[in-house]
Write an enzyme that holds these catalytic residues in place. Structure first.
Site, PDB file in Angstrom:
ATOM      1  N   ASP A   1      21.516  64.889  68.318  1.00 55.28           N
ATOM      2  CA  ASP A   1      22.010  64.917  66.952  1.00 55.28           C
ATOM      3  C   ASP A   1      20.815  65.305  66.056  1.00 55.28           C
ATOM      4  O   ASP A   1      19.673  65.432  66.521  1.00 55.28           O
ATOM      5  CB  ASP A   1      22.634  63.569  66.562  1.00 55.28           C
ATOM      6  CG  ASP A   1      23.629  63.728  65.398  1.00 55.28           C
ATOM      7  OD1 ASP A   1      23.567  64.759  64.700  1.00 55.28           O
ATOM      8  OD2 ASP A   1      24.447  62.817  65.183  1.00 55.28           O
TER       9      ASP A   1
HETATM   10  C1  NOJ Z   1      24.736  64.577  61.957  1.00 55.99           C
HETATM   11  C2  NOJ Z   1      26.052  64.051  62.460  1.00 55.99           C
HETATM   12  O1  NOJ Z   1      25.862  62.778  63.061  1.00 55.99           O
HETATM   13  C3  NOJ Z   1      26.730  64.952  63.476  1.00 55.99           C
HETATM   14  O2  NOJ Z   1      28.019  64.463  63.718  1.00 55.99           O
HETATM   15  C4  NOJ Z   1      26.751  66.366  62.993  1.00 55.99           C
HETATM   16  O3  NOJ Z   1      27.401  67.182  63.953  1.00 55.99           O
HETATM   17  C5  NOJ Z   1      25.341  66.828  62.729  1.00 55.99           C
HETATM   18  N1  NOJ Z   1      24.731  65.986  61.700  1.00 55.99           N
HETATM   19  C6  NOJ Z   1      25.268  68.283  62.303  1.00 55.99           C
HETATM   20  O4  NOJ Z   1      25.767  68.439  61.017  1.00 55.99           O
END
Ligand code: NOJ
Length: 665
Positions: free
Chosen positions: A237
């Site tokens: 993430d």
């Molecule tokens: C953080 C989030 O937790 C995740 O779900 C998302 O896909 C990413 N950012 C990218 O935006």
């Protein structure tokens, strides 16, 4: 490939980051750039600089629609209709792909049993069986049969794993849980996504049993690759690798990167940490073969999505396939089925289409932005139908409450306090909205409450005082029309809760499939498993939802009184539409293992079916029991133990017809 070229393929950056500009031609994946022309331009610049001409894989959060926005995933789960989830994902893929996106960071398949956690909005709720069915459907919808087709995108099941169990419901918090709970509750949707062929997974932000998911070998290697035979790649993430420093398991980005890739992570999102791995390899601390393996996985995905065959996007296509009438119709159809009728005293609903003046009030009455929910892709408020607009297209609306015969109050939470980084310590309506509701009730006029929210809210006062309540969640582009369809009875509501609604936040976590206590809750006995100041049980149970008609359950039948381990058994019941309107009922099948070597949940969902019934019509609905449904996670792996099992077929997790059968050796 040189080591730098390899590490570039394992790096995902935003095009605006300085690190990206410094490494054009090397970086393998870009997030947040959208649009056919924009992605083509970046692709061209990359291919011009890439010695081996390896195209960029463009990723974006297409969570519940790209430009045509569908109901939030919690709402889509309320349809209990995976085919609708698949359709929404397919349309989202079509629109996103035409905008140059080849990879979506979806589906989000985290089980959430704590509505304080704002991201409960993004998943299918509290139940692993329903969650697994929705997860597989989304993957099929996004990826289709051919990943290189112009209506397919690569899926990414996230956030692996147990992110929804954050302590206190605080986003990004640590998780500690037993292996059995992990396996039985939090992993099934991921396993279903893998079995449905998801090309990628995203590692969660949280630590699981003290090891960040980003570098958790048990999750990434033992389970995902060895047991489930996953052959795709895993991305971190956002800055998940460098956040391992704050988790306290690495001192530097370089150390964090080495630990993550060694545990099985293939790509680092945003933090450019994998670029530092060159030093680790050269210092002999990281075998280059580990890097090679990750590169192979990433390149294989790029081949599968057809990037090497055609790295560009047809710039004329988006106009023809975006926000079409067909897509809007689908969004409306899905939104109609996502709503849950929680209360309808005196059959206040459906409302008459004429002869009454209706006031539509509350902060969300005419809000388009909130209707889109917390992840709105490229959805635009101006392309969204508000509740006011939806109602106005059916009947005359008066703004003045005084002259109205009826009031529709649209209350709940703004989209900003739902979703990521939007944990709440209170699940009540905000004070000003609660006061407004009380003043509406005091006026003596009939009130219909439409709840717009990304989580179940503790609407205990409303449940007592308001005649009709519709849980509408955030319904997307066609939300206002769909709400009007339900309020005026063009559509008979049929959604059911994919999550328990608590009476008060103090009951959280509260979910139907809880483990038993040696002192089961008993209102007449102080020394039992309950609170001293709150009634037992939730405000509305999992699986609950009313209709404008009535369904009766009868004649439960089992095909045999017992089955062996390799056998199957069918369980069925008759469902009758006992009212005078056509309707759809979501029939639910639950089991319980009352005596086992370990304590088992009091009930577990093992099947569901949506059936359409004309007035007076009867249908027999059948479920199959297999050994797999009776298994639990033990020290020896999955195990079903012989003995008696209870079963229920019913309209929700509380009511239903009960029977039992014997599982023989
Ligand atoms: C953080 C989030 O937790 C995740 O779900 C998302 O896909 C990413 N950012 C990218 O935006």
């Amino acid at each position: 490939m040189t080591l730098e070229e390899k590490l570039g393929q394992l790096t995902q950056l935003g095009a605006g980051q300085p690190e990206f500009s410094a490494a054009v031609g090397l970086v393998g994946s870009v997030l947040y750039t959208t649009g056919a022309a924009e992605t083509n331009e970046l692709q061209r610049a990359t291919l011009a600089k890439s010695r081996l001409e390896i195209p960029i894989l463009f990723g974006f959060d297409v969570i519940h629609g790209y430009r045509t926005i569908f109901p939030i995933p919690l709402a889509m789960a309320s349809t209990w209709d995976p085919a609708l989830g698949e359709l929404a994902a397919h349309i989202a893929a079509t629109e996103a792909r035409a905008a140059g996106i080849r990879w979506t960071f979806a589906p989000m398949v985290d089980i959430a049993r704590d509505p304080r956690w704002g991201r409960i909005a993004e998943g299918a709720g509290e139940d692993p069986f329903l969650g697994a069915a929705m997860a597989a459907a989304y993957v099929r919808g996004f990826q289709g049969n051919d990943l290189s087709a112009p209506d397919s995108v690569l899926a990414c099941a996230k956030h692996y794993a147990a992110y929804g169990a954050a302590e206190g419901g605080r986003d990004y918090g640590p998780v500690e849980m037993s292996e059995a709970t992990l396996r039985e509750v939090y992993l099934p949707p991921f396993h279903a996504a893998v079995d449905a062929g998801t090309g990628t997974l995203m590692a969660a932000f949280n630590s699981l049993n003290r090891v960040p998911a980003t570098a958790n070998r048990h999750l990434l290697d033992d389970i995902l690759r060895r047991e489930w035979k996953f052959r795709g790649f895993v991305v971190s993430d956002y800055a998940g690798v460098t956040e391992m420093i704050d988790h306290g398991i690495a001192a530097t980005p370089q150390e964090a990167a080495r630990k993550a890739i060694t545990a099985g992570l293939d790509m680092a999102m945003w933090d450019n940490s994998f670029a530092t791995l060159a030093q680790e390899v050269r210092a002999g601390r990281l075998p280059e073969s580990v890097v090679d393996q990750a590169v192979r996985r990433v390149l294989r995905a790029k081949f599968r999505v057809g990037l090497f065959a055609d790295p560009y996007t047809d710039e004329t296509r988006a106009a023809a396939v975006t926000l079409t009438k067909e897509h809007r119709d689908a969004a409306r159809r899905i939104a109609q089925r996502s709503m849950i009728l929680l209360k309808n005293e005196g059959a206040l609903l459906p409302l008459p289409k004429s002869g009454k003046t209706i006031a539509v009030v509350g902060p969300f009455a005419d809000s388009k932005a909130d209707m889109l929910g917390p992840w709105s892709g490229s959805g635009k408020p101006e392309e969204t139908v508000s509740v006011m607009e939806g109602i106005r297209s059916v009947t005359a609306v008066s703004q003045a409450m005084e002259s109205a015969d009826l009031i529709v109050a649209v209350l709940g939470e703004e989209r900003e306090i739902s979703g990521e980084a939007a944990s709440r310590a209170s699940l009540d309506l905000p004070d000003d909205q609660q006061r407004l509701l009380q003043s509406l009730i005091a006026s003596g006029k009939p009130v219909v409450l439409v709840v717009m929210s990304g989580r179940p809210l503790t609407i205990s006062w409303a449940a007592e005082h308001v005649a009709a309540i519709v849980q509408a969640w955030f319904l997307g582009s066609e939300g206002g029309n769909a709400i009007a369809d339900v309020l005026f009875g063009t559509i008979n509501p049929s959604g059911k809760l994919p999550v328990t609604v608590p009476r008060t936040v103090g009951q959280v976590p509260i979910y139907y499939a809880h483990l038993p206590s040696g002192r089961p809750a008993n209102p007449g006995d102080k020394y039992t498993n309950k609170y001293a100041d709150t009634p037992i049980g939730p405000l509305y149970p999992f699986g609950f939802g009313l209709s404008y008609t009535r369904f009766e359950y009868s004649n439960l039948k089992l095909s045999a009184p017992s089955m062996t381990m390799n056998d199957r058994l069918t369980v069925s019941a008759e469902i009758r539409n006992a009212g005078n309107r056509a309707g759809e009922e979501i029939v639910q099948f639950y089991i319980n293992d009352p005596v086992a070597s370990v304590s088992r949940p009091v009930k577990e969902l093992k099947g569901f079916q949506r059936v359409a019934l004309a007035p007076g019509e009867v249908k027999r609905v059948e479920f199959t029991v297999t050994r797999q449904q009776l298994e639990f996670w033990s020290d020896r792996g999955w195990l079903a133990e012989p003995g008696r099992f209870n079963i229920w077929i019913g309209p929700n997790s509380v009511d239903g017809l009960q029977g039992s059968f014997e599982l023989l050796h």
